[in-house]
Scaffold this motif. Structure first.
Motif, short mmCIF file in Angstrom:
data_model
loop_
_atom_site.label_atom_id
_atom_site.label_comp_id
_atom_site.label_asym_id
_atom_site.label_seq_id
_atom_site.Cartn_x
_atom_site.Cartn_y
_atom_site.Cartn_z
N ILE A 64 0.87 -1.17 0.00
CA ILE A 64 0.00 0.00 0.00
C ILE A 64 0.91 1.22 0.00
O ILE A 64 1.68 1.44 0.95
N THR A 65 0.87 2.00 -1.05
CA THR A 65 1.75 3.15 -1.17
C THR A 65 1.12 4.36 -0.50
O THR A 65 -0.01 4.75 -0.82
N CYS A 66 1.85 4.96 0.45
CA CYS A 66 1.36 6.11 1.22
C CYS A 66 2.35 7.25 1.10
O CYS A 66 3.54 7.07 1.36
N GLY A 67 1.88 8.42 0.74
CA GLY A 67 2.74 9.59 0.64
C GLY A 67 3.29 9.99 1.99
O GLY A 67 2.61 9.85 3.02
N ASP A 68 4.51 10.48 2.00
CA ASP A 68 5.14 10.89 3.25
C ASP A 68 4.42 12.06 3.92
O ASP A 68 4.62 12.33 5.10
N ALA A 69 3.58 12.77 3.15
CA ALA A 69 2.83 13.89 3.72
C ALA A 69 1.71 13.42 4.64
O ALA A 69 1.14 14.23 5.37
N TRP A 70 1.43 12.11 4.63
CA TRP A 70 0.32 11.58 5.43
C TRP A 70 0.81 10.47 6.36
O TRP A 70 0.48 9.30 6.18
N PRO A 71 1.56 10.79 7.41
CA PRO A 71 2.05 9.74 8.32
C PRO A 71 0.93 9.02 9.04
O PRO A 71 1.03 7.83 9.34
N GLY A 72 -0.17 9.72 9.32
CA GLY A 72 -1.30 9.07 9.96
C GLY A 72 -1.91 8.00 9.07
O GLY A 72 -2.37 6.96 9.56
N LEU A 73 -1.93 8.24 7.76
CA LEU A 73 -2.43 7.26 6.82
C LEU A 73 -1.56 6.00 6.84
O LEU A 73 -2.07 4.88 6.80
N MET A 74 -0.24 6.20 6.92
CA MET A 74 0.66 5.05 7.00
C MET A 74 0.36 4.21 8.23
O MET A 74 0.33 2.98 8.18
N ASP A 75 0.13 4.90 9.36
CA ASP A 75 -0.17 4.18 10.59
C ASP A 75 -1.48 3.39 10.46
O ASP A 75 -1.57 2.23 10.91
N GLU A 76 -2.50 4.02 9.86
CA GLU A 76 -3.78 3.33 9.70
C GLU A 76 -3.66 2.14 8.75
O GLU A 76 -4.26 1.08 8.97
N ALA A 77 -2.90 2.32 7.68
CA ALA A 77 -2.70 1.22 6.74
C ALA A 77 -2.00 0.05 7.42
O ALA A 77 -2.39 -1.12 7.24
#
Length: 262
Positions: A97-110
């Motif tokens: 799942i590719t997550c932009g570095d601008a969205w660290p919260g999205l990375m955590d949720e993923a």
């Protein structure tokens, strides 16, 4: 090329075995993240913990319980910015799942969603330019994501199987969240109106979802319909790539259940 001593590597492995995250170890020891990830991979290989060395149970093959909420969210992320691949040298495929570095919260949720859906599998983050791939290896990826196939998603048919649709019916907002968090955004639009002879500027929030797959957009809008969210197509280059949600009541629903990426 900087060479790191055995003591630095052993210190890193001690921290990693204790549950520390790769990125935290890299910062603490001033070692490149890729080097830390490689050390962890080799250490797991020596201890027989590499992907494929165990046989985790599968919700589809073994009737293991599946968290429907986490799966619906992860399904949305996969349909948006997810990809299943099988590189040479690896015995099992991987989901990224590719997550932009601008969205660290999205990375955590993923990462949380992947760990919940695949509780017996290791999850890692791989740094790329401007983004991270949140990654898991499993022999059962295609069991859970039968939409996988050759070519790009918008070049093949995407349709949910009955068991997937049943999960989405129970957790529709989680699918919408996953789709918006992957291929959507919440923005502020503005317009002007003439009020009492004076031009005034008004700002209002809007949700966008952009995807080139007609099937994935249809899945998104069908789910919005079941939730009572009003939407409309906005064309780009003559094609309806964008789905807009701008009505006040519908935006309020999206704010309650989806919210902006962070």
């Amino acid at each position: 090329m900087r060479v790191h001593g055995t003591d630095v590597r052993q210190n890193a492995l001690t921290l990693l075995r204790g549950g520390a995250r790769n990125a935290d170890v890299a910062r603490r020891l001033n070692v490149p993240l890729g080097t830390v990830s490689y050390w962890l991979h080799m250490d797991r290989a020596k201890r027989g913990e590499c992907p494929g060395s165990r046989n985790p149970e599968c919700p589809r093959c073994d009737d293991r319980a599946l968290d429907g909420s986490a799966y619906a969210y992860l399904l949305g992320l996969y349909l948006g910015d997810g990809h299943i691949s099988h590189y040479s040298g690896h015995r099992v495929p991987n989901l990224m799942i590719t997550c932009g570095d601008a969205w660290p919260g999205l990375m955590d949720e993923a990462e949380r969603a992947i760990r919940t859906v695949f509780p017996e599998n290791g999850v890692c983050r791989v740094r790329r330019t401007g983004c991270h791939n949140v990654k898991v290896y499993s022999k059962h990826l295609t069991c859970l994501f039968p939409q996988h196939g050759a070519g790009k998603k918008h070049e093949r048919r995407i349709a949910l199987e009955d068991w997937q649709q049943a999960i989405v019916d129970r957790h529709p907002w989680e699918l919408v969240r996953g789709l918006v968090h992957s291929d959507g955004c919440r923005t502020m639009n503005w317009t002007t109106r003439l009020v009492g002879g004076e031009v005034k500027r008004y700002e209002y929030p809007r949700y966008w979802f952009t995807n080139t797959s007609d099937d994935i957009r249809q899945l998104y809008t069908d789910t919005l319909d079941t939730l009572g969210v009003e939407w409309k197509h906005c064309t780009r280059a003559g094609r309806p790539y964008n789905i807009s949600v701008a009505r006040r009541a519908s935006v309020a629903l999206m704010d309650t259940h989806v919210g902006p990426k962070y």
